[in-house]
Design an enzyme around this catalytic site. Structure first.
Site, PDB file in Angstrom:
ATOM      1  N   ARG A 221      88.713  96.071  55.827  1.00 40.03           N
ATOM      2  CA  ARG A 221      90.140  95.864  56.068  1.00 40.03           C
ATOM      3  C   ARG A 221      90.846  97.210  56.208  1.00 40.03           C
ATOM      4  NH1 ARG A 221      89.080  91.550  57.464  1.00 40.03           N
ATOM      5  NH2 ARG A 221      89.730  89.522  56.644  1.00 40.03           N
ATOM      6  N   HIS A 269      89.142  94.720  65.828  1.00 38.41           N
ATOM      7  CA  HIS A 269      88.784  93.668  64.849  1.00 38.41           C
ATOM      8  C   HIS A 269      87.861  92.610  65.475  1.00 38.41           C
ATOM      9  CE1 HIS A 269      90.224  91.695  60.877  1.00 38.41           C
ATOM     10  NE2 HIS A 269      89.015  91.268  61.189  1.00 38.41           N
TER      11      HIS A 269
HETATM   12  P1  NDP Z   1      81.841  89.097  49.461  1.00 42.60           P
HETATM   13  O1  NDP Z   1      82.945  88.594  48.613  1.00 42.60           O
HETATM   14  O2  NDP Z   1      80.634  88.236  49.644  1.00 42.60           O
HETATM   15  O3  NDP Z   1      81.323  90.508  48.920  1.00 42.60           O
HETATM   16  C1  NDP Z   1      82.163  91.448  48.366  1.00 42.60           C
HETATM   17  C2  NDP Z   1      81.346  92.554  47.723  1.00 42.60           C
HETATM   18  O4  NDP Z   1      82.238  93.577  47.271  1.00 42.60           O
HETATM   19  C3  NDP Z   1      80.568  92.087  46.486  1.00 42.60           C
HETATM   20  O5  NDP Z   1      79.306  92.713  46.455  1.00 42.60           O
HETATM   21  C4  NDP Z   1      81.449  92.568  45.326  1.00 42.60           C
HETATM   22  O6  NDP Z   1      80.740  92.836  44.123  1.00 42.60           O
HETATM   23  C5  NDP Z   1      81.984  93.866  45.905  1.00 42.60           C
HETATM   24  N1  NDP Z   1      83.196  94.279  45.200  1.00 42.60           N
HETATM   25  C6  NDP Z   1      84.353  93.600  45.045  1.00 42.60           C
HETATM   26  N2  NDP Z   1      85.236  94.317  44.327  1.00 42.60           N
HETATM   27  C7  NDP Z   1      84.626  95.479  44.012  1.00 42.60           C
HETATM   28  C8  NDP Z   1      85.003  96.621  43.292  1.00 42.60           C
HETATM   29  N3  NDP Z   1      86.210  96.738  42.707  1.00 42.60           N
HETATM   30  N4  NDP Z   1      84.113  97.646  43.180  1.00 42.60           N
HETATM   31  C9  NDP Z   1      82.896  97.561  43.756  1.00 42.60           C
HETATM   32  N5  NDP Z   1      82.473  96.482  44.443  1.00 42.60           N
HETATM   33  C10 NDP Z   1      83.324  95.461  44.586  1.00 42.60           C
HETATM   34  O7  NDP Z   1      82.495  89.444  50.883  1.00 42.60           O
HETATM   35  P2  NDP Z   1      81.804  89.425  52.326  1.00 42.60           P
HETATM   36  O8  NDP Z   1      80.570  90.247  52.271  1.00 42.60           O
HETATM   37  O9  NDP Z   1      81.688  88.039  52.838  1.00 42.60           O
HETATM   38  O10 NDP Z   1      82.929  90.145  53.208  1.00 42.60           O
HETATM   39  C11 NDP Z   1      83.404  91.443  52.899  1.00 42.60           C
HETATM   40  C12 NDP Z   1      84.667  91.751  53.692  1.00 42.60           C
HETATM   41  O11 NDP Z   1      84.365  91.983  55.065  1.00 42.60           O
HETATM   42  C13 NDP Z   1      85.697  90.614  53.764  1.00 42.60           C
HETATM   43  O12 NDP Z   1      86.487  90.586  52.592  1.00 42.60           O
HETATM   44  C14 NDP Z   1      86.510  90.974  54.986  1.00 42.60           C
HETATM   45  O13 NDP Z   1      87.603  91.760  54.608  1.00 42.60           O
HETATM   46  C15 NDP Z   1      85.554  91.809  55.832  1.00 42.60           C
HETATM   47  N6  NDP Z   1      85.210  91.166  57.111  1.00 42.60           N
HETATM   48  C16 NDP Z   1      85.515  91.821  58.296  1.00 42.60           C
HETATM   49  C17 NDP Z   1      85.170  91.274  59.503  1.00 42.60           C
HETATM   50  C18 NDP Z   1      85.438  92.001  60.773  1.00 42.60           C
HETATM   51  O14 NDP Z   1      85.243  91.442  61.854  1.00 42.60           O
HETATM   52  N7  NDP Z   1      85.829  93.260  60.729  1.00 42.60           N
HETATM   53  C19 NDP Z   1      84.488  89.970  59.601  1.00 42.60           C
HETATM   54  C20 NDP Z   1      84.195  89.390  58.309  1.00 42.60           C
HETATM   55  C21 NDP Z   1      84.548  89.980  57.130  1.00 42.60           C
HETATM   56  P3  NDP Z   1      79.939  91.675  43.331  1.00 42.60           P
HETATM   57  O15 NDP Z   1      78.726  91.402  44.175  1.00 42.60           O
HETATM   58  O16 NDP Z   1      79.622  92.265  42.038  1.00 42.60           O
HETATM   59  O17 NDP Z   1      80.870  90.481  43.271  1.00 42.60           O
HETATM   60  C1  OXD Z   2      87.036  87.848  58.457  1.00 38.94           C
HETATM   61  C2  OXD Z   2      87.447  88.687  59.565  1.00 38.94           C
HETATM   62  O1  OXD Z   2      87.417  88.151  57.328  1.00 38.94           O
HETATM   63  O2  OXD Z   2      87.266  88.283  60.728  1.00 38.94           O
HETATM   64  O3  OXD Z   2      86.302  86.873  58.688  1.00 38.94           O
HETATM   65  O4  OXD Z   2      87.951  89.782  59.359  1.00 38.94           O
END
Ligand code: NDP
Ligand code: OXD
Length: 306
Positions: A221, A269
């Site tokens: 993000r 994006h």
């Molecule tokens: P998940 O919720 O599955 O994974 C999040 C990860 O971040 C977990 O491993 C979590 O740790 C870790 N995390 C959260 N908070 C912290 C912290 N404070 N310190 C360290 N690690 C932390 O999310 P996704 O993998 O599904 O997606 C990640 C992001 O990708 C989405 O939130 C979205 O913003 C972005 N995205 C962007 C897209 C694009 O087209 N650009 C498309 C899809 C998603 P733990 O495993 O311990 O819970």
């Molecule tokens: C998502 C994205 O969060 O597209 O799925 O950014």
């Protein structure tokens, strides 16, 4: 059951078509609408949600993001805390994100932009390439998939998450080991969710902990990144470049200096876009669970913020 789809960025048509097949759904409303939506029990949102909408939905039982991210919901004060919120976790989303990051990584490792420039200028320059250590921040649905594939491709992979993970071939760190993790990140891939703990995490202080001349790939993000700090790090040579897919303000305003920065590559994006046909399968499973009063799949923890 009546549902409401509010998708101001994506065309709602494929969602309406796919969900129409469900016997559980008696009516699909699409926002904006003048229809009576007071019987709506389920709300699907791809950002942002119009102000005051929740007050019009007294029977609401479930809210789902139509993407992986939920920051558009967690940051919206009208979203109630007692209703389950789910998000999309989908193999296509993970595959497409992994492919995008691999593309960015390879373009960087193989100096592809310089080769393209050299081709136009008929310059034969056999630039060498080095093995790269890749650090992935966030080892959730997307980050862990990426980490596994990068190991198979022969990269040295480091991973960072709130709770410690165990992924074959990946050196994992938890949130208390931030500096140790960053010391290895010659390429840093951000796949964290936006929460109060991670907002503006990509800042000057973090860039200083990375090896000199590191490369940043931000696919999570725009709110993770302090743009001014990135520009300074690129100008001073601390970072060698950045691939950015997400921005604080989208579309990225035309006068934003990132557009013109020679060390920045921008995509709008599109790193990984939800495939409605595939995501609808998950939504239909959750309909069934909702009807049976069972816990929904991929429900977020509002206290953690993701
Ligand atoms: P998940 O919720 O599955 O994974 C999040 C990860 O971040 C977990 O491993 C979590 O740790 C870790 N995390 C959260 N908070 C912290 C912290 N404070 N310190 C360290 N690690 C932390 O999310 P996704 O993998 O599904 O997606 C990640 C992001 O990708 C989405 O939130 C979205 O913003 C972005 N995205 C962007 C897209 C694009 O087209 N650009 C498309 C899809 C998603 P733990 O495993 O311990 O819970
Ligand atoms: C998502 C994205 O969060 O597209 O799925 O950014």
């Amino acid at each position: 059951m009546e549902i409401l789809i509010s998708s101001s960025v994506w065309d709602p048509k494929p969602w309406v078509e796919g969900l129409s097949a469900s016997r559980d759904i008696t009516k699909i409303h699409v926002w904006p609408t003048t229809e009576d939506i007071s019987k709506v029990e389920v709300l699907f949102v791809w950002k942002p949600l119009a102000e005051g909408i929740i007050n019009k939905l007294p029977k609401l039982k479930w809210i789902s993001s139509l993407g992986a991210g939920v920051d558009h919901l967690t940051s919206d004060p009208q979203i109630p805390s007692h209703i389950p919120i789910t998000r999309i976790v989908d193999p296509f989303l993970a595959r497409d994100m992994t492919n995008y990051v691999i593309m960015g990584l390879m373009m960087h490792q193989r100096s592809m932009l310089t080769h393209l420039h050299n081709q136009r200028a008929t310059i034969w320059d056999r630039i060498t390439y080095q093995p790269l250590k890749v650090g992935i921040m966030g080892l959730g649905a997307l980050g862990s998939h990426l980490a596994e594939r990068l190991v198979l491709l022969g990269f040295e992979v480091f991973g960072y998450s709130r709770t410690l993970k165990d992924i074959d071939g990946v050196k994992c760190f938890d949130a208390t080991q931030n500096e140790e993790f960053l010391n290895h990140a010659e390429v840093l891939v951000n796949l964290l969710p936006v929460t109060p703990q991670t907002e503006s995490i990509l800042n000057a202080n973090l860039f200083r902990k990375m090896p000199e001349q590191s490369y940043l790939i931000n696919v999570a993000r725009g709110n993770h990144l302090v743009e001014k700090d990135l520009v300074e790090a690129l100008n001073s040579g601390r970072l060698s470049g950045a691939l950015l897919d997400v921005f604080k303000e989208e579309p990225l305003p035309t006068d934003n200096p990132l557009w013109q920065h020679e060390k920045v590559t921008i995509t709008p994006h599109v790193a990984s876009v939800t495939t409605p046909e595939s995501a609808i399968k998950l939504l239909l499973i959750n309909f069934e669970l909702l009807n049976n009063n069972q816990k929904l799949l991929h429900q977020i923890d509002l206290e953690q913020g993701y």
